[in-house]
Every structure is written in structure tokens, then in C-alpha cells.
Design an enzyme around this catalytic site. Sequence first.
Site, PDB file in Angstrom:
ATOM      1  N   LYS A 261    -124.911  71.887 -10.778  1.00  0.00           N
ATOM      2  CA  LYS A 261    -124.949  72.769  -9.608  1.00  0.00           C
ATOM      3  C   LYS A 261    -126.134  72.488  -8.681  1.00  0.00           C
ATOM      4  O   LYS A 261    -126.039  72.636  -7.470  1.00  0.00           O
ATOM      5  CB  LYS A 261    -125.000  74.232 -10.058  1.00  0.00           C
ATOM      6  CG  LYS A 261    -123.759  74.705 -10.809  1.00  0.00           C
ATOM      7  CD  LYS A 261    -122.601  74.966  -9.876  1.00  0.00           C
ATOM      8  CE  LYS A 261    -121.371  75.463 -10.637  1.00  0.00           C
ATOM      9  NZ  LYS A 261    -120.172  75.483  -9.779  1.00  0.00           N
TER      10      LYS A 261
ATOM     11  N   GLU B 172    -123.103  83.057  -4.085  1.00  0.00           N
ATOM     12  CA  GLU B 172    -122.297  83.787  -5.056  1.00  0.00           C
ATOM     13  C   GLU B 172    -122.485  83.084  -6.390  1.00  0.00           C
ATOM     14  O   GLU B 172    -122.797  81.902  -6.427  1.00  0.00           O
ATOM     15  CB  GLU B 172    -120.818  83.758  -4.654  1.00  0.00           C
ATOM     16  CG  GLU B 172    -120.028  82.501  -5.085  1.00  0.00           C
ATOM     17  CD  GLU B 172    -120.494  81.206  -4.424  1.00  0.00           C
ATOM     18  OE1 GLU B 172    -121.142  81.270  -3.366  1.00  0.00           O
ATOM     19  OE2 GLU B 172    -120.221  80.128  -4.980  1.00  0.00           O
TER      20      GLU B 172
ATOM     21  N   SER C 172    -121.131  68.538 -17.541  1.00  0.00           N
ATOM     22  CA  SER C 172    -121.626  69.189 -16.323  1.00  0.00           C
ATOM     23  C   SER C 172    -122.822  70.105 -16.548  1.00  0.00           C
ATOM     24  O   SER C 172    -123.579  70.378 -15.620  1.00  0.00           O
ATOM     25  CB  SER C 172    -120.498  69.972 -15.645  1.00  0.00           C
ATOM     26  OG  SER C 172    -119.953  70.927 -16.543  1.00  0.00           O
TER      27      SER C 172
END
Lengths: 400, 266
Positions: free
Chosen positions: A92, A114, A382
Amino acid sequence: MQVYDMPDERGHFGPYGGVFVAETLIEALEELRVMYERYRHDPEFLAEFAYDLKHFVGRPSPIYYAQRLSEKIGGARIYFKREDLNHTGAHKVNNTVGQALLAKRMGKPRVIAETGAGQHGVATATIAARLGLECVVYMGSEDVKRQAPNVYRMKLLGATVVPVESGSKTLKDALNEAMRDWVTNVADTFYIIGTVAGPHPYPMMVRDFQSVIGIEAKQQMQEMIGRQPDAVIACVGGGSNAMGIFYPYIDEESVKLIGVEAAGYGIETGKHAAPLTANSPVGVLHGNRTYLMQDKNGQIVETHSVSAGLDYPGVGPEHAWLKDIHRAEYVAVTDDEAMNAFHTMCRTEGIIPALESSHAIAYAMKLAATMSPEKVLLVNLSGRGDKDINTVARLSGIEL
Amino acid sequence: MSRIQSTFAALAQQKKKALIPYITAGDPHPKHTVNLMHALVDSGANMIELGIPFSDPMADGPVIQRASERALAHHVGLSDVLQMVRTFREKDTMTPVILMGYANPVEAMGIENFADQAKTAGVDGVLTVDYPPEECGEFVALLKSRELDPIFLLSPTTEASRIDTIVQQASGFVYYVSLKGVTGSQNLDIAQVTERLLGIRGKTSLPIGVGFGVRDAETARQVAEIADAIVVGSRMVQEIENSSEQELLGNLAALTSELRAAIDSN
Ligand SMILES: Cc1ncc(COP(=O)(O)O)c(C=O)c1O
């Protein structure tokens, strides 16, 4: 030679994507589109981005050959792209660094985001602290309860976390609320969306910032084994880690691209988060057209996945397009399969994977078993699973 | 001439402004909606804006979000909304009804099917909040070929060149969103709205409705000095929220009369 050239100038990936927002947001999106066009190829901007990725995030992330796991399965060799080793523990942060630098260039002192699992919220709070930006994170009140450690991390980093009580009180509602904040505060606020969804230019921009994953991987695989993998596998919530690793491979047609969605309790139960695999109807939500889990009245339905980061009723429009043109294949694995993969990964490789990533691992394990050891699978790991240990303990009947 | 056009024409002759209250279909319960619509008309509304409930009303503030949630608790879908309009038309063939909602329920029904059914139900205009003109050419054509008016929003941030594009597609009236924000935000800034409306009038002869920040009678009166229509949403819905079943029709009628009187006092 680059053949694939998506989206079009208004953000369409074939019939998907686009700009489906109220008039009140059009100007803000136009400003963003113009600014992003200005900076996306700007050497100075890209140099600053690269510098932060290297020195702040810790890139390049390594590729790791999971020898014991591969031998245990006795099929294809499994390699991991180690996004779990990034600062803040997931892919991210690649995107938040990019968007925050853009926010700074645009002179916006306040960023909002968000978050579902809290990873994107933490990554946004982190870069906001680093750049001295005010940060407000919207999070469904259900997720605030489920992800308490990440809520506290965001607060430590100086962010304000706003619990969202509307609708299903999860990620999609957090996104609605962030959009509402943005329309109200457009003048001084930059909205950092955490995945390849939302109105144009977000799906393209987030993909571009995340494509550092695939660009590195291509070079690293060449150096490590002298060729590219037979398949690249990534989990798909909104789809940003998957787009990041897929994108540089799209024109390499010998490389299969496989996105793994969350089948939750099973596709047949309806309690899942796998709109592509389930062939959900196409619809409009959060600014773009895509496959969307909905009822016959077009109301968005509640989704389920053990992994909060995959618990989303839609999917990035570029994935919808890649599915339709058969360039990528989409499959789904259940909560149980993902949990099994999680435990196997912990004990066989000494890596605690995020529950999201565990979905990709679970499918890779299944697929590897059907292939010979000459074949190579590259899995996008990830994120790391530290954030998930409470969930895993609870599911195992353990009180921490 | 469409029902919306003739309503504006008649009001203009009487030197009056249109009062357009908004309610969400099915709020607080589907059995009240048609009665509420009649009560609004009886107490001074010139048109009705009827909201289609949606699970993810991104452009709405908390008040209208809760209205959607109350309606959805009774599973009110788009076909139910159309049925309510059909029932309303049994007694009222004069008052224009404008549906306001989001794209997804309309697409789930099928845009052509929706256009057909809206026409036969007696709908007059359709405002699809998250359909900017660039994304809904086909839909607008389907509406227009059935003489339904596509209503579009203009916002304080809409660029001049974009206003041109939008007013070309719009018919019936254009809807000026009077503030940056979601429905039910703070009161609008009348001076700023006045200036913006002058700019819009230079580009279109369509009537202009103003909404999103009209919270009380005095604001309604001020807006009526400059706009052709005054849309009151969150204030209406708030009244629904605060009324018991017994008080519901009376309270909504009283509020509408108060707004009517304020608008007509100019
Ligand atoms: C580690 C990790 N992987 C994957 C995801 C899913 O997002 P995306 O599909 O955008 O990669 C998340 C989201 O929170 C995440 O934290």
C-alpha cells in the site's frame, strides 16, 4: 514494444472505469487529472518518488525462492515478491508515497483516506507524518473494532481516525464518507484512494505508482533465474497489488496472470467478495463502472471475507477489462483455504503473510501441485500478517 | 410541452416560484409515500422530487443517508418507487414528479426498460446524481425520446465551458447545487449563489432550481428572489425523521406551507 494502452483519456478500460461522480466532484477530479498528467513523466517528480521508495520504503523489495514450500508441494517452483518487507508492511505504501508527493506539489495541506484492514490508512498516516500533512482516515466502525491495533498505529502517527457508522460500516462505506469529505473540502484536501478503484484518474494513477512492483520483479526474475515466470499470481480486493505486478507483464503473453479473489464461505453461499469469479452483474459504484456484487434492485450487498482488505463488493475496472479480454484469469479461494495457506507459510518458510496475501499463496499452492518443477510461479506477497494475528488467534479459539 | 415546462410557464405568468420538496420514496415506510406526496402538493408544492433509495448514497449527507436506510429496511426498490408514482398519478395528473437517484439501481433495471417504465408510470424528470453528461449520452437520448426531462446538476465549481455542455443536454430545468458539499450541509451563501446564477442565466433560458443548502423559510425566501425553483431536501427528511406516524402528514404539510408562504412573500 508496448501494445497495451489503457485507459482512454477519460479513464475507460473498454466499457469499464470512467468518471461516475456528482457534478460537485468533477472539477476536483479534472484538477487531479491535469496535475497527474503534468507530473507522471516529470523527471524531478519521478526522482523524488524513486528516492522515497528507496530510502523511506526500503525498495527494491527482494524476490525470494520458497524452496521448502515448493519441495513440500513437489510441483512448480514458487517465488515471492516480498512487498511484506516494505516499511509499514504492505504494498500500500508505494501508492501513498506517490499520491502524497502529488498532494504536496498541488499545495494541499490535508490528506484523507479510506481504509478497511487499516493498511492503507497506516500507509497514508505514515507518509502524511513524513511530509507534515494533516491526515484524516475514514474507517467503517465494524473495521475499527476488528482492526484495533492499526487504529492505534494511525493515531500514533498523528492521524485522526473517523469511524463510519453508515451502511454496512465497512470499507465501501468508508469510501463513501471520504468522498463526502472531499466534496466538502476540495480546496485544501487531497483524497488518497488506496486501490485501483474510484473515478478516473485513480485506477490509472494507483496502478502506475504500484507498477514499481512488476518493473522490479521482471528485472529480478531475469537476474535470478534467467527468465520470466510461467504465471504471476496476486490477491485481488480492489486490485492494486495485482495491477502493480501485472501491469508490466501485460505485453509478455507467455506469462499467465492470475488474480485471486476472496471466496469467503464459498461462492455458492453468496457470502464472498469475488465479483469477477462469481460473474456479478456490471454496475456503477464509487465513481467507476465494473463488476459489482448487488441484489436485483441494484443495491450493493454485504460481502464477506476473513480478510478485511479483500472485503469489497467491487473490483478495479482494469481487472474487469483484463478478465473480458482474457488477458488475466480470476479465481477465488475460501477463508479456510487461505487460513491453511497462512499456517503452512508460517511454518514452512518462516514468513507470516497477510491474510489477503494468503489467498494468493493458497491458489499458488494448488496450482503448483499440478505443474512440474521446471515451471515457475511468482506470487505477490502483498503484505505481512502481523496485523492479522488477533483474527487468526480468534479463529483458532485462542484469546490473546 | 412537458409537464415540467408547463408548470414553470404557468408559475412565471403568476410571477411565482416553484417549490420542490424532496422526500425519499419509502421513508419512513412505503405505505406513507403517496399520501405524503399528496400532502406536499396540497400544502403548496409545485413539483415533487422523489428519491430512489440506494445503499451507497455518496453525494448525500447523514440525514438523507438515513432516509435511504429506512426505506431499504422495507426493501423498497426502483420498481416499487415507480409503482408509487403510478398510484400518485391516479389522483394527481398535474404535478410533475422528478426521480432523483444513483446510476446503479437504474442500470440494474436496464436503462431502456427504466425509461419505458418511468414514462408509463407518469414520471416527468430524472436526475441521476452520478451520471455526468459525458457518461450518459445513451441514457439521455432514451429519456428525451420518451419526453422525459433529464435534469443535471451544476455546482459552484463547474467551469463556464462545462456549463455550456451541460445545459445543452439538460431539459426541464437545471439544478444548481448551492454549496460545496453533500446534501444537508450548512446554509448556502446567498451572495455567491446570486452571482453564479447570473452566469448560468447568460448561458441558458432553462429555469434554474437551487438546492442542497436551503434549511429554513428565510433562506427559501432569499433563494426565491433569484431562482426559479427552490428545492428543499434534508429539511423535509429531517421533519419526517422527527415525526411520529400520527404527526407525519400534518408536520410535513405545515413545513411546506411555511416554505410556500416565505417564497410568496417576496
Ligand atoms: C496486504 C494487503 N494485500 C492486499 C490488499 C487488497 O488490496 P488490493 O487488492 O488493492 O491490493 C490489502 C488491503 O488492505 C492488503 O492490506
